[in-house]
Scaffold this motif. Structure first.
Motif, short mmCIF file in Angstrom:
data_model
loop_
_atom_site.label_atom_id
_atom_site.label_comp_id
_atom_site.label_asym_id
_atom_site.label_seq_id
_atom_site.Cartn_x
_atom_site.Cartn_y
_atom_site.Cartn_z
N ARG A 102 101.33 -16.16 -48.03
CA ARG A 102 101.85 -17.42 -48.58
C ARG A 102 102.07 -17.25 -50.08
NH1 ARG A 102 98.38 -22.97 -48.58
NH2 ARG A 102 99.86 -24.32 -49.64
N THR A 103 103.27 -17.55 -50.52
CA THR A 103 103.61 -17.43 -51.94
C THR A 103 103.26 -18.72 -52.68
OG1 THR A 103 105.86 -18.29 -51.76
CG2 THR A 103 105.55 -15.90 -51.35
N ALA A 104 103.44 -18.70 -54.00
CA ALA A 104 103.17 -19.87 -54.83
C ALA A 104 104.10 -21.03 -54.48
CB ALA A 104 103.30 -19.52 -56.30
N THR A 105 105.28 -20.72 -53.90
CA THR A 105 106.24 -21.75 -53.54
C THR A 105 106.17 -22.08 -52.04
OG1 THR A 105 107.97 -20.08 -53.27
CG2 THR A 105 107.82 -21.17 -55.42
N ASP A 106 105.07 -21.69 -51.40
CA ASP A 106 104.81 -21.97 -49.98
C ASP A 106 105.76 -21.26 -49.02
OD1 ASP A 106 102.50 -23.43 -50.39
OD2 ASP A 106 103.56 -25.34 -50.50
N GLU A 107 106.39 -20.18 -49.47
CA GLU A 107 107.13 -19.35 -48.52
C GLU A 107 106.10 -18.56 -47.72
OE1 GLU A 107 111.18 -17.65 -50.05
OE2 GLU A 107 109.69 -17.48 -51.65
N VAL A 108 106.41 -18.31 -46.45
CA VAL A 108 105.49 -17.59 -45.58
C VAL A 108 106.20 -16.35 -45.02
CG1 VAL A 108 104.08 -17.74 -43.48
CG2 VAL A 108 104.27 -19.72 -44.99
N PHE A 109 105.51 -15.21 -45.08
CA PHE A 109 106.04 -13.94 -44.61
C PHE A 109 104.99 -13.26 -43.76
CE2 PHE A 109 108.06 -14.84 -48.68
CZ PHE A 109 109.40 -14.65 -48.39
N PRO A 112 95.63 -19.03 -47.95
CA PRO A 112 95.49 -19.35 -49.37
C PRO A 112 96.80 -19.11 -50.13
CG PRO A 112 93.87 -17.69 -48.66
CD PRO A 112 94.80 -17.92 -47.52
N VAL A 113 97.07 -19.98 -51.12
CA VAL A 113 98.23 -19.76 -51.98
C VAL A 113 98.03 -18.41 -52.67
CG1 VAL A 113 99.49 -20.61 -53.99
CG2 VAL A 113 98.60 -22.23 -52.30
N LEU A 114 99.07 -17.59 -52.66
CA LEU A 114 99.05 -16.23 -53.20
C LEU A 114 98.04 -15.35 -52.46
CD1 LEU A 114 99.32 -16.93 -57.05
CD2 LEU A 114 101.15 -16.40 -55.43
N GLY A 115 97.88 -15.63 -51.18
CA GLY A 115 96.95 -14.86 -50.38
C GLY A 115 97.49 -14.61 -48.99
N ALA A 116 96.57 -14.19 -48.11
CA ALA A 116 96.97 -13.82 -46.75
C ALA A 116 95.88 -14.15 -45.76
CB ALA A 116 97.28 -12.32 -46.69
N LYS A 138 99.09 4.91 -47.79
CA LYS A 138 97.86 5.48 -47.24
C LYS A 138 97.20 4.55 -46.23
CE LYS A 138 97.32 9.17 -49.99
NZ LYS A 138 96.99 10.51 -49.65
N GLY A 139 97.95 3.55 -45.77
CA GLY A 139 97.42 2.65 -44.74
C GLY A 139 96.52 1.57 -45.25
N GLY A 140 96.56 1.27 -46.54
CA GLY A 140 95.71 0.22 -47.11
C GLY A 140 95.99 -1.14 -46.49
N PRO A 141 94.97 -2.00 -46.42
CA PRO A 141 95.12 -3.34 -45.82
C PRO A 141 95.84 -4.30 -46.77
CG PRO A 141 92.88 -3.05 -46.62
CD PRO A 141 93.59 -1.74 -46.86
N LEU A 142 97.10 -4.55 -46.52
CA LEU A 142 97.89 -5.42 -47.40
C LEU A 142 97.34 -6.83 -47.48
CD1 LEU A 142 101.51 -4.23 -46.51
CD2 LEU A 142 100.13 -3.66 -48.54
N SER A 143 96.65 -7.29 -46.43
CA SER A 143 96.09 -8.64 -46.43
C SER A 143 95.05 -8.82 -47.54
CB SER A 143 95.45 -8.96 -45.08
OG SER A 143 94.38 -8.07 -44.81
N GLN A 144 94.54 -7.73 -48.08
CA GLN A 144 93.56 -7.80 -49.15
C GLN A 144 94.19 -7.58 -50.52
OE1 GLN A 144 90.16 -5.33 -48.28
NE2 GLN A 144 90.24 -5.90 -46.13
N GLY A 145 95.52 -7.48 -50.54
CA GLY A 145 96.23 -7.26 -51.80
C GLY A 145 96.49 -8.55 -52.54
N ILE A 146 97.05 -8.41 -53.73
CA ILE A 146 97.38 -9.55 -54.58
C ILE A 146 98.86 -9.88 -54.42
CG2 ILE A 146 97.54 -10.35 -56.97
CD1 ILE A 146 95.14 -8.49 -57.57
N VAL A 147 99.14 -11.15 -54.09
CA VAL A 147 100.51 -11.62 -53.93
C VAL A 147 101.02 -12.09 -55.29
CG1 VAL A 147 102.00 -13.35 -52.84
CG2 VAL A 147 100.15 -12.29 -51.53
N ALA A 148 102.20 -11.62 -55.67
CA ALA A 148 102.86 -12.05 -56.90
C ALA A 148 104.34 -12.19 -56.59
CB ALA A 148 102.63 -11.04 -58.01
#
Length: 129
Positions: A32-39, A13-17, A48-58
């Motif tokens: 995936r960023t708003a400009t379609d860059e992929v990291f 998803p755009v701005l997601g993981a 604390k080991g939180g799941p980054l895949s559930q975070g908000i991309v900005a």
């Protein structure tokens, strides 16, 4: 390098993981960023080991869903004043397909413990041809 095809850019998803499951070690989060860059980063915040895949991309960062630490997608570094680093993975896009370095998937960051909170979602199993 041996590149492993994991998904289409459009599957993220755009701005997601999406999460990529590994045979050993923790999952890798592909962003995936708003400009379609992929990291790609290990799916674990250095705090604390939180799941980054559930975070908000900005922009080119992701906010950890547990304590809102911002992690740079290109370096894995926490934004000041926070300190820490999440392992990153080599990623490339070829003809709209996302690929990760197979050697890194097999050997990189195997010693870290899994996230301490949050359900796993949208995992992409690795398949070999």
């Amino acid at each position: 390098m041996t590149w492993v095809d994991v998904c289409a850019v459009g599957d993220i998803p755009v701005l997601g993981a999406r999460r990529v499951a590994r045979p050993q070690g923790m999952d890798v989060a592909v962003f995936r960023t708003a400009t379609d860059e992929v990291f790609a980063l290990l799916d674990r915040c250095p705090h604390k080991g939180g799941p980054l895949s559930q975070g908000i991309v900005a922009g080119r960062g992701v906010a950890c869903p547990l304590h809102n630490w911002t992690i740079a997608l290109d370096t894995g570094l926490a934004a000041a004043p926070d300190e820490g680093c999440t392992p990153r993975f080599a990623v490339r896009v070829v003809d709209g397909r996302v690929q990760l370095d197979g050697m890194e998937l097999a050997k990189h960051a195997l010693d870290l413990s899994p996230p301490t909170a949050g359900p796993c979602s949208k995992r992409i199993p690795i398949t070999t041809a």
